[in-house]
Design a protein around this motif. Structure first.
Motif, PDB file in Angstrom:
ATOM      1  N   MET A   1      12.097 -14.371   7.112  1.00 34.39           N
ATOM      2  CA  MET A   1      12.771 -13.078   7.079  1.00 34.39           C
ATOM      3  C   MET A   1      12.398 -12.096   6.036  1.00 34.39           C
ATOM      4  N   ALA A   2      12.466 -12.458   4.744  1.00 29.91           N
ATOM      5  CA  ALA A   2      12.819 -12.198   3.769  1.00 29.91           C
ATOM      6  C   ALA A   2      11.242 -11.288   3.537  1.00 29.91           C
ATOM      7  N   ASN A   3      10.525 -12.279   3.599  1.00 32.74           N
ATOM      8  CA  ASN A   3       8.684 -11.746   3.931  1.00 32.74           C
ATOM      9  C   ASN A   3       8.351 -10.749   4.570  1.00 32.74           C
ATOM     10  N   ARG A   4       9.087 -10.950   5.766  1.00 33.70           N
ATOM     11  CA  ARG A   4       8.664 -10.215   6.760  1.00 33.70           C
ATOM     12  C   ARG A   4       9.264  -8.603   6.480  1.00 33.70           C
ATOM     13  N   LEU A   5      10.389  -8.364   5.755  1.00 36.71           N
ATOM     14  CA  LEU A   5      11.720  -7.450   5.114  1.00 36.71           C
ATOM     15  C   LEU A   5       9.845  -6.667   3.938  1.00 36.71           C
ATOM     16  N   THR A   6      10.491  -7.459   3.125  1.00 35.77           N
ATOM     17  CA  THR A   6       9.496  -7.128   2.008  1.00 35.77           C
ATOM     18  C   THR A   6       7.824  -6.227   2.218  1.00 35.77           C
ATOM     19  N   HIS A   7       7.227  -7.166   3.430  1.00 34.94           N
ATOM     20  CA  HIS A   7       6.273  -6.827   3.999  1.00 34.94           C
ATOM     21  C   HIS A   7       5.974  -5.555   4.142  1.00 34.94           C
ATOM     22  N   ALA A   8       7.034  -5.522   5.359  1.00 39.61           N
ATOM     23  CA  ALA A   8       7.603  -4.136   6.044  1.00 39.61           C
ATOM     24  C   ALA A   8       7.609  -3.242   4.281  1.00 39.61           C
ATOM     25  N   LEU A   9       8.711  -3.028   4.148  1.00 37.59           N
ATOM     26  CA  LEU A   9       8.735  -1.697   2.580  1.00 37.59           C
ATOM     27  C   LEU A   9       8.071  -1.823   2.075  1.00 37.59           C
ATOM     28  N   LEU A  10       6.880  -2.614   1.702  1.00 34.39           N
ATOM     29  CA  LEU A  10       5.892  -2.148   1.191  1.00 34.39           C
ATOM     30  C   LEU A  10       4.491  -1.710   1.712  1.00 34.39           C
ATOM     31  N   LEU A  11       4.562  -2.080   2.666  1.00 32.88           N
ATOM     32  CA  LEU A  11       3.646  -0.725   4.048  1.00 32.88           C
ATOM     33  C   LEU A  11       4.336   0.437   4.114  1.00 32.88           C
ATOM     34  N   LEU A  12       5.507   0.910   4.292  1.00 36.42           N
ATOM     35  CA  LEU A  12       6.102   1.793   4.190  1.00 36.42           C
ATOM     36  C   LEU A  12       6.561   2.426   2.350  1.00 36.42           C
ATOM     37  N   GLN A  13       6.420   2.062   1.652  1.00 34.14           N
ATOM     38  CA  GLN A  13       5.650   2.528   0.368  1.00 34.14           C
ATOM     39  C   GLN A  13       4.605   3.067   0.790  1.00 34.14           C
ATOM     40  N   ARG A  14       3.626   2.016   0.407  1.00 34.59           N
ATOM     41  CA  ARG A  14       2.377   2.487   0.682  1.00 34.59           C
ATOM     42  C   ARG A  14       2.488   4.181   0.852  1.00 34.59           C
ATOM     43  N   LEU A  15       2.596   4.346   2.173  1.00 39.55           N
ATOM     44  CA  LEU A  15       2.156   4.993   3.661  1.00 39.55           C
ATOM     45  C   LEU A  15       3.097   5.904   2.963  1.00 39.55           C
ATOM     46  N   ALA A  16       3.840   6.163   2.574  1.00 37.47           N
ATOM     47  CA  ALA A  16       4.378   7.331   1.455  1.00 37.47           C
ATOM     48  C   ALA A  16       3.689   7.688   0.138  1.00 37.47           C
ATOM     49  N   TYR A  17       3.151   7.054  -0.446  1.00 40.55           N
ATOM     50  CA  TYR A  17       2.583   7.017  -1.228  1.00 40.55           C
ATOM     51  C   TYR A  17       0.699   7.191  -1.028  1.00 40.55           C
ATOM     52  N   ALA A  18       0.382   6.882   0.283  1.00 39.18           N
ATOM     53  CA  ALA A  18      -0.722   7.709   0.768  1.00 39.18           C
ATOM     54  C   ALA A  18      -0.622   9.226   1.223  1.00 39.18           C
ATOM     55  N   ARG A  19       0.353   9.377   2.189  1.00 37.21           N
ATOM     56  CA  ARG A  19       0.593  10.429   3.200  1.00 37.21           C
ATOM     57  C   ARG A  19       1.025  11.771   1.628  1.00 37.21           C
ATOM     58  N   ILE A  20       1.894  11.030   0.506  1.00 35.76           N
ATOM     59  CA  ILE A  20       1.701  12.038  -0.804  1.00 35.76           C
ATOM     60  C   ILE A  20       0.627  12.597  -1.435  1.00 35.76           C
ATOM     61  N   LEU A  21      -0.085  11.525  -1.912  1.00 37.92           N
ATOM     62  CA  LEU A  21      -1.469  11.756  -2.163  1.00 37.92           C
ATOM     63  C   LEU A  21      -2.666  12.959  -1.243  1.00 37.92           C
ATOM     64  N   CYS A  22      -2.249  12.582  -0.048  1.00 40.71           N
ATOM     65  CA  CYS A  22      -3.609  13.888   0.584  1.00 40.71           C
ATOM     66  C   CYS A  22      -2.746  15.204   0.955  1.00 40.71           C
ATOM     67  N   GLU A  23      -1.228  15.418   0.330  1.00 46.12           N
ATOM     68  CA  GLU A  23      -0.830  16.792   0.951  1.00 46.12           C
ATOM     69  C   GLU A  23      -1.472  17.077  -0.678  1.00 46.12           C
ATOM     70  N   PHE A  24      -0.737  16.211  -2.005  1.00 51.25           N
ATOM     71  CA  PHE A  24      -0.822  16.190  -3.518  1.00 51.25           C
ATOM     72  C   PHE A  24      -2.790  17.495  -3.623  1.00 51.25           C
ATOM     73  N   HIS A  25      -3.207  16.611  -2.940  1.00 46.43           N
ATOM     74  CA  HIS A  25      -4.687  16.415  -3.321  1.00 46.43           C
ATOM     75  C   HIS A  25      -5.538  18.224  -1.480  1.00 46.43           C
ATOM     76  N   ARG A  26      -3.903  18.135  -0.773  1.00 50.11           N
ATOM     77  CA  ARG A  26      -4.153  19.561  -0.523  1.00 50.11           C
ATOM     78  C   ARG A  26      -3.875  20.555  -0.769  1.00 50.11           C
ATOM     79  N   GLN A  27      -2.896  20.316  -1.052  1.00 49.65           N
ATOM     80  CA  GLN A  27      -2.062  21.615  -2.320  1.00 49.65           C
ATOM     81  C   GLN A  27      -2.770  22.174  -3.272  1.00 49.65           C
ATOM     82  N   ARG A  28      -3.531  21.359  -3.683  1.00 50.87           N
ATOM     83  CA  ARG A  28      -4.453  21.156  -5.437  1.00 50.87           C
ATOM     84  C   ARG A  28      -5.471  22.399  -4.308  1.00 50.87           C
ATOM     85  N   GLN A  29      -6.214  21.889  -4.394  1.00 52.05           N
ATOM     86  CA  GLN A  29      -7.050  22.598  -2.963  1.00 52.05           C
ATOM     87  C   GLN A  29      -6.588  23.839  -1.967  1.00 52.05           C
ATOM     88  N   VAL A  30      -5.144  24.101  -1.927  1.00 50.99           N
ATOM     89  CA  VAL A  30      -5.184  25.122  -1.925  1.00 50.99           C
ATOM     90  C   VAL A  30      -4.619  26.621  -3.114  1.00 50.99           C
TER      91      VAL A  30
END
Length: 144
Positions: A1-30
């Motif tokens: 269970m701990a491995n699944r929890l860690t995996h899910a949390l890592l995926l959420l962190q990667r997703l958050a970082y990817a969203r932030i990067l897209c918005e960051f580049h969008r804002q820089r362009q704007v």
């Protein structure tokens, strides 16, 4: 269970970082006035789509799992810690500053901060009463 929890949390962190990067580049362009999408923005958007697909696959496995509550609470606690560091991360800057003349690190931190607040609010709204109680108890012990 701990491995699944860690995996899910890592995926959420990667997703958050990817969203932030897209918005960051969008804002820089704007705010930078660029009409063309820089290669970094294209790469960031591709990364975001990949992260969304990975998270969606994981999320469907969690739907009826008791692990889903643990993921929500753990992610919310992480975001609380991030928001707790916001004063130190954002202290030298003012949110009324002109973004066109701001250093990229300033813009990135503000985008991150905004996304952290938004994600935390969404998580808190989605919590069941039991999750809310566990979250409050965990927050209390975290603040001690």
């Amino acid at each position: 269970m701990a491995n699944r929890l860690t995996h899910a949390l890592l995926l959420l962190q990667r997703l958050a970082y990817a969203r932030i990067l897209c918005e960051f580049h969008r804002q820089r362009q704007v705010h930078g006035g660029g009409a063309m999408s820089p290669p970094e923005a294209v790469t960031a958007c591709r990364r975001l789509r990949s992260c969304e697909a990975n998270w969606e696959h994981c999320r469907t496995e969690l739907v009826d799992s008791p692990l889903a509550a643990s993921v929500r609470v753990a992610r919310a606690l992480h975001l609380q810690r991030m928001l707790g560091s916001a004063a130190a991360r954002l202290a030298p800057w003012n949110d009324r500053s002109d973004l066109a003349s701001s250093p990229p690190s300033h813009l990135f931190e503000w985008v991150s901060h905004d996304y952290e607040r938004l994600e935390l609010a969404e998580l808190e709204d989605a919590m069941t009463p039991e999750e809310t109680a566990l979250y409050a108890q965990s927050l209390e012990s975290l603040l001690r």
